[in-house]
Scaffold this motif. Structure first.
Motif, PDB file in Angstrom:
ATOM      1  N   UNK A 156      17.160   3.732  -3.024  1.00 57.14           N
ATOM      2  CA  UNK A 156      17.007   2.219  -3.491  1.00 57.14           C
ATOM      3  C   UNK A 156      16.465   2.095  -5.005  1.00 57.14           C
ATOM      4  N   UNK A 157      15.339   3.218  -5.221  1.00 51.64           N
ATOM      5  CA  UNK A 157      14.958   3.422  -6.610  1.00 51.64           C
ATOM      6  C   UNK A 157      16.036   3.736  -7.538  1.00 51.64           C
ATOM      7  N   UNK A 158      17.095   4.798  -7.238  1.00 56.65           N
ATOM      8  CA  UNK A 158      17.944   5.287  -7.995  1.00 56.65           C
ATOM      9  C   UNK A 158      19.012   4.263  -8.387  1.00 56.65           C
ATOM     10  N   UNK A 159      19.336   3.411  -7.403  1.00 59.79           N
ATOM     11  CA  UNK A 159      20.383   2.284  -7.519  1.00 59.79           C
ATOM     12  C   UNK A 159      19.719   1.165  -8.519  1.00 59.79           C
ATOM     13  N   UNK A 160      18.368   0.867  -8.569  1.00 57.35           N
ATOM     14  CA  UNK A 160      17.964  -0.075  -9.363  1.00 57.35           C
ATOM     15  C   UNK A 160      17.618   0.542 -10.747  1.00 57.35           C
ATOM     16  N   UNK A 165       8.286  10.440   0.127  1.00 58.77           N
ATOM     17  CA  UNK A 165       9.237  11.185   0.982  1.00 58.77           C
ATOM     18  C   UNK A 165      10.062  10.546   1.975  1.00 58.77           C
ATOM     19  N   UNK A 166      10.868   9.705   1.278  1.00 62.60           N
ATOM     20  CA  UNK A 166      11.771   9.078   2.006  1.00 62.60           C
ATOM     21  C   UNK A 166      12.935   8.811   1.295  1.00 62.60           C
ATOM     22  N   UNK A 167      14.201   9.328   1.785  1.00 64.73           N
ATOM     23  CA  UNK A 167      15.560   9.149   0.810  1.00 64.73           C
ATOM     24  C   UNK A 167      16.018   7.931   0.731  1.00 64.73           C
ATOM     25  N   UNK A 168      15.851   6.842   1.693  1.00 66.37           N
ATOM     26  CA  UNK A 168      15.985   5.859   1.543  1.00 66.37           C
ATOM     27  C   UNK A 168      15.367   4.893   0.477  1.00 66.37           C
ATOM     28  N   UNK A 169      14.161   5.117   0.410  1.00 70.96           N
ATOM     29  CA  UNK A 169      13.515   4.723  -0.659  1.00 70.96           C
ATOM     30  C   UNK A 169      13.855   5.353  -2.049  1.00 70.96           C
ATOM     31  N   UNK A 170      14.014   6.350  -2.159  1.00 69.85           N
ATOM     32  CA  UNK A 170      14.577   7.045  -3.265  1.00 69.85           C
ATOM     33  C   UNK A 170      15.946   6.542  -3.718  1.00 69.85           C
ATOM     34  N   UNK A 202       0.921  -1.149   0.003  1.00 72.32           N
ATOM     35  CA  UNK A 202       0.046   0.210   0.115  1.00 72.32           C
ATOM     36  C   UNK A 202       0.907   1.372   0.057  1.00 72.32           C
ATOM     37  N   UNK A 203       2.057   0.963   0.269  1.00 71.74           N
ATOM     38  CA  UNK A 203       2.911   2.233   0.581  1.00 71.74           C
ATOM     39  C   UNK A 203       4.350   1.741   0.117  1.00 71.74           C
ATOM     40  N   UNK A 204       5.112   2.548  -0.307  1.00 66.22           N
ATOM     41  CA  UNK A 204       6.732   2.292  -0.859  1.00 66.22           C
ATOM     42  C   UNK A 204       7.555   2.166   0.439  1.00 66.22           C
ATOM     43  N   UNK A 205       7.021   2.476   1.447  1.00 71.73           N
ATOM     44  CA  UNK A 205       8.059   2.538   2.854  1.00 71.73           C
ATOM     45  C   UNK A 205       8.952   1.196   2.886  1.00 71.73           C
TER      46      UNK A 205
END
Length: 1061
Positions: free
Chosen positions: A147-151, A140-145, A96-99
């Protein structure tokens, strides 16, 4: 409850850790266990993935990812990979959330990193994944962002995936990504953003998209209202301003990655963002990696005129000079070269109207830095420094600072030259004075300096000194490959300069003339030629110099210059070629052993020399003189070059030229050193080796002309004056005599043999050398095939056999006989100790000749030793052999045959043929007895164990022919003969050598004559195959195969090979 959960987590972590260690240490075993049942494997992976998704402990997450990656990689099962990808996709869809997505996204990124092909599969088969990545990028979480940029970075590392995602990037990702990168606060997100950016910047399409967005952002910021786009140059400037060196280096790399696509197109955006200012500031860093990266950026920015018109170079030149001074104290030569290249670019492109150096102190610092760089022991650094120095002199007033710099630079370069001799202290003092007075007077640029050189009007002393200084500057620049003036214009100017000197009766210092002659040789175009007046002036100047080494600079074009003009070649060619070989570093040594079919590319200098030799073969005469008269090291270089030239240029007909000149040298030597040739030039063996090579170039039989007969006579006289210890002289001489005797027509062979037999001293020498064979058996080097003495003994036996054969067949007059102890000869072959196979083969050839002549040679007397007992009465019929000697010899030949040495086998079979013929003519029963011994069958099958169709070798075919001839059916049955013929009929005879074809033909004819051909189909097939082959294979005029075998084997030993000096 809390403690219970923690306890379970600890246990799971421990189990995971143990499994990881087991998988690492026992990879194959664990992988096999897991892969035994596909359902168990999938279930286990699902358990690991479930643990990954449900545990928030970072250490456990990392362990799960590591184990999953290792397991999937080792299993190498596509179904397992699909299972994991599907699980990841389902997990992202159900969130439900990308957290909680970072673990899943990181796993996907590491999977793609480990298995790059998955990037294409993810994009093609899981396209919906991109929407989840966009969700994560706005979460709004730089950890999620992060991991997205890494992939994303891993996906865009694939060219195919990047192409498929181009529309996704243009329509959705580009603005979102730039915005994310601009607002990144954590280092993890910043690093992953820059990593993704580096992948995107590999493609010109994405560079254009990003820079177009940046241009829109700059436009939006120049008008009122909120900005609508993000500018990449401003984002990268933010990273440059950070205090993190990793981010600074990454930012510089990204700037460079953009600029390499098109500096002209993209540099203005970075210049308008004041990026150069911050790059110059960071040159004070102590990080070599950062400085290197900034150098690269600035070099590319310097291609844009705006970089200079905005005065960035004026602002940053001090930082560049300071950075260069600091980097020169380090050992990183690549950093030195890059810094010098940047300084040269700035100095070269700086507009004249914008003053670069704002103070004389800064100008002095730059000159001192360049002076230090010019003195670098690393040639590439010094070369870059010279280029920067020449650019430095074009852009600054020729004041005392520049003159001092030039003075120091010139003295440094002249004091440690690389391609010419060092100046004496007296010469250095004279040059120092010349430069001190002349350099401050030079105020013109390069074109004006060239024009000044060509002035034919009267040149007074001060002006002449300026000309000398200009010439030295041009000389040093050209030596270091910095040609900043037109070669054609300089060529014309130099001619005017030399004629002016002649008109005024002046003689320049040797160092100046060295510069003049080098420059005129380098600048001369292939199609242009000097006027006769200039060539005459050069000759007169050279005649006034005590030794040409004073004015010599090593370069192929200088050599070409001296050899191009007959007036210069006739007078100075010998000394120039000697100097050229003295300085030449390229060697033909490693090229000499390479088969002619796979010749490697020649070094450029040798290729140039060979081109000159092809265009003017008379140069070869000078080289022959050098081989004879130069120091041994130089002479060897010359000879190796000549050998390589003759091998690679068989179409150049120079044999007569070389032989004629060599004859003169040899006649001169025999007059001066007739009593002791070994006391003559130490280079005589080299000359004789060259003569052998020239003789070997004649691959077809040729009539010996008068020149060849004279050489034959002179070389035989030379041999006669030598002792057996003169190995270096005798070996190449014997090579020449042997090849002359065999590679010619039958009529010439008779004439050549008559000449050689008339040299009684040569025959006496051969007798001494054959006797040495028995005394040398006890020496430590006896078993070494490469021993020079052993090689020479081989040659002596072969020559004696050839002399005896020619004398016997032609009934030639004998002036001197030679004696050989028969019992020693038979003992050496009947009871062979460990000795070189080739020497045994040479002795076999001699014995075969004696047997074929029925021991009736007028030249060779086979005598018993003093202790030899009288022969038994029953042996008289075989005299001078005895029955026991025949049997012992047969056993010795059989023992030699089982060594399976190809050349030795040929000699053994040939000797066995002659022995059986000799015995059969006197005692047929004994010959048949010898041929039908059971041991012969064992011998034959021992030789045949090399594999299928191993009988299709000439020595085995000859041996079988011998057994068929003597009706040795116990050795080779009729059925086996038929089998051999059947296999031969099916074989591709075109792949066989002429020698083997000839042996097969002889075997076929022998079987046919004995009436053993039963299968007529096989007979017709084999006969047709033999008849279809080239008639040259069956030429009756070809010598026996074992006559010339040394030339096939002894390349590095005795035949046509250089002696080791």
């Amino acid at each position: 409850m809390f403690f219970s959960i923690c306890s379970k987590l600890v246990r799971k972590k421990y189990v995971l850790s143990c499994f990881r260690d087991a998988l690492v240490r026992h990879t194959s075993l664990i992988t096999q266990l897991v892969a035994q049942d596909q359902r168990v494997c999938i279930h286990f992976i699902n358990i690991l993935f479930g643990l990954l998704c449900n545990v928030e402990d970072g250490n456990v997450t990392d362990l799960c990812i590591e184990v999953l990656i290792q397991l999937v990689t080792q299993l190498k099962q596509e179904q397992t990979v699909h299972c994991l990808l599907d699980a990841c996709h389902r997990e992202l869809c159900s969130m439900p959330s990308m957290r909680g997505s970072p673990a899943t996204l990181t796993l996907l990124g590491k999977l793609v990193d480990t298995i790059p092909a998955l990037a294409d599969k993810l994009v093609m088969e899981h396209g919906g994944l991109m929407e989840h990545l966009l969700r994560g990028l706005v979460y709004p979480n730089e950890g999620v962002q992060a991991s997205v940029c890494y992939l994303y970075g891993k996906l865009y590392s694939s060219h195919i995936a990047a192409e498929m995602l181009s529309g996704h990037f243009r329509e959705k990702l580009c603005p979102l990504f730039l915005s994310t990168m601009e607002g990144a606060q954590t280092k993890e997100l910043q690093i992953n953003c820059l990593g993704l950016l580096r992948q995107l910047l590999k493609y010109d399409l994405f560079v254009s998209m990003i820079m177009n967005k940046s241009a829109l952002a700059e436009t939006a910021q120049s008008v009122e209202g909120p900005p609508g786009e993000t500018s990449l140059p401003l984002v990268l400037k933010k990273f440059l301003l950070s205090r993190d060196e990793t981010l600074q280096v990454a930012s510089a790399h990204c700037i460079t990655a953009v600029l390499v696509h098109s500096p002209v197109k993209h540099a203005p955006a970075f210049i308008h963002a004041d990026i150069p200012e911050f790059l110059f500031e960071h040159l004070s860093s102590s990080s070599e990696v950062l400085i290197w990266s900034i150098y690269n950026c600035l070099i590319l920015l310097a291609e844009e005129p705006l970089f200079f018109s905005k005065c960035h170079t004026v602002y940053g030149i001090e930082a560049v000079v300071r950075s260069l001074q600091g980097s020169l104290k380090l050992t990183n030569t690549e950093l030195h070269k890059q810094g010098l290249l940047l300084l040269a670019e700035i100095l070269t492109r700086q507009p004249e109207e914008i003053r670069l150096f704002t103070s004389s102190a800064m100008c002095g610092d730059a000159s001192r830095a360049l002076q230090e760089a010019v003195s670098s022991p690393v040639l590439e650094v010094a070369a870059e420094a010279v280029k920067a120095a020449s650019a430095f002199l074009s852009h600054s007033a020729l004041n005392q600072v520049c003159s001092s710099f030039l003075y120091c630079m010139c003295l440094n370069l002249l004091s440690a030259p690389e391609k010419t001799r060092s100046l004496s202290q007296e010469e250095l003092s004279a040059v120092s004075e010349l430069l001190q007075h002349g350099l401050p007077q030079i105020s013109s640029r390069s074109p004006e300096s060239v024009a000044f050189l060509s002035d034919r009007q009267y040149v007074e002393g001060t002006a002449r000194q300026r000309q000398y200084c200009i010439l030295l500057l041009f000389y040093l620049a050209y030596i270091h490959e910095d040609r900043f003036v037109s070669e054609a214009e300089l060529f014309v100017a130099l001619q005017g300069f030399l004629l002016s000197l002649q008109d005024q009766g002046e003689h320049p210092p040797p160092v100046v003339f060295r510069a003049s002659i080098y420059l005129i040789a380098i600048c001369q175009d292939k199609d242009s030629a000097l006027d006769e007046a200039v060539v005459s002036a050069i000759r007169k100047f050279l005649e006034g110099i005590s030794d040409l080494h004073l004015v010599y600079t090593h370069h192929p074009l200088l050599l070409r210059f001296f050899l191009l003009y007959p007036e210069l070649m006739s007078r100075f060619g010998h000394r120039i070629l000697e100097l050229w070989f003295f300085w030449e570093e390229s060697s033909c040594e490693e090229l000499d052993d390479v088969p002619s079919a796979g010749l490697p590319t020649l070094p450029a200098s040798l290729a140039a020399l060979f081109q000159m030799l092809r265009s003017s073969p008379s140069i070869l005469l000078i080289l022959l003189d050098l081989v004879y008269s130069s120091p041994v090291d130089t002479a060897r270089k010359v000879l190796m070059s000549l050998r390589t030239f003759l091998r690679r240029n068989e179409d150049v007909q120079v044999d007569g030229l070389i032989r004629g000149h060599f004859l003169l040298i040899l006649q001169h030597l025999l007059v001066e050193h007739g009593a002791s040739p070994s006391g003559a030039s130490g280079n005589l063996p080299l000359l004789l080796s060259l003569l052998s090579l020239v003789q070997l170039r004649n691959k077809s039989e040729q009539e010996l002309d008068s020149m060849a007969m004279k050489l034959l006579h002179q070389v035989s006289k030379l041999c006669g004056k030598c002792s057996p210890n003169d190995v270096d002289i005798l070996q190449p001489s014997f090579n020449f005599l042997y090849w002359s005797l065999h590679q010619t027509t039958l009529s010439s062979q008779k004439r050549a043999a008559a000449v050689l037999l008339s040299t009684t001293a040569l025959i006496e020498l051969l007798e001494k050398m054959l006797a040495l064979t028995w005394t040398e058996m006890g020496s430590p080097t006896w078993a070494e095939a490469s021993s020079p003495r052993t090689a020479l003994l081989c040659s002596a036996w072969l020559l004696t056999a050839s002399f005896s054969a020619q004398q016997h067949s032609g009934s030639l007059q004998v002036h001197q006989t030679l004696s050989v102890e028969l019992d020693q000869l038979l003992k050496a072959l009947s009871f062979p100790k460990k000795k070189p196979a080739l020497l045994s083969a040479a002795i076999l050839r001699f014995l075969r000749t004696a047997l074929q002549q029925n021991f009736s040679s007028a030249l060779v007397a086979l005598v018993p030793s003093g202790s030899q007992p009288l022969p038994a009465p029953e042996d008289n019929i075989l005299a001078p052999l005895g029955t026991s000697q025949v049997l012992a010899l047969v056993i010795g030949l059989q023992n030699l045959l089982v060594q399976k040495d190809p050349l030795l086998s040929q000699g053994c079979v040939g000797c066995l043929e002659a022995l059986l013929d000799y015995v059969y003519a006197r005692s047929p029963d004994l010959a048949l007895h010898v041929a039908s011994q059971p041991w012969n069958r064992f011998l034959l099958f021992t030789l045949l164990d090399a594999g299928e169709n191993s009988f299709l070798r000439s020595e085995i075919l000859r041996l079988m022919t011998l057994f068929v001839r003597y009706n040795s059916s116990s050795v080779l049955s009729h059925e086996e003969v038929g089998h051999v013929l059947q296999v031969a009929a099916l074989a591709d005879l075109s792949t066989l050598s002429n020698t083997t074809r000839r042996a097969l033909r002889d075997f076929f004819l022998q079987v046919q004559s004995m009436g053993l051909l039963i299968d007529h189909g096989t007979t017709q097939t084999l006969q047709a195959s033999l008849e279809s082959l080239s008639l040259s294979a069956f030429s009756d005029h070809q010598p026996p195969q074992d006559m010339l075998y040394p030339f096939l084997r002894l390349g590095a030993l005795a035949w046509a090979r250089l002696p080791k000096l």
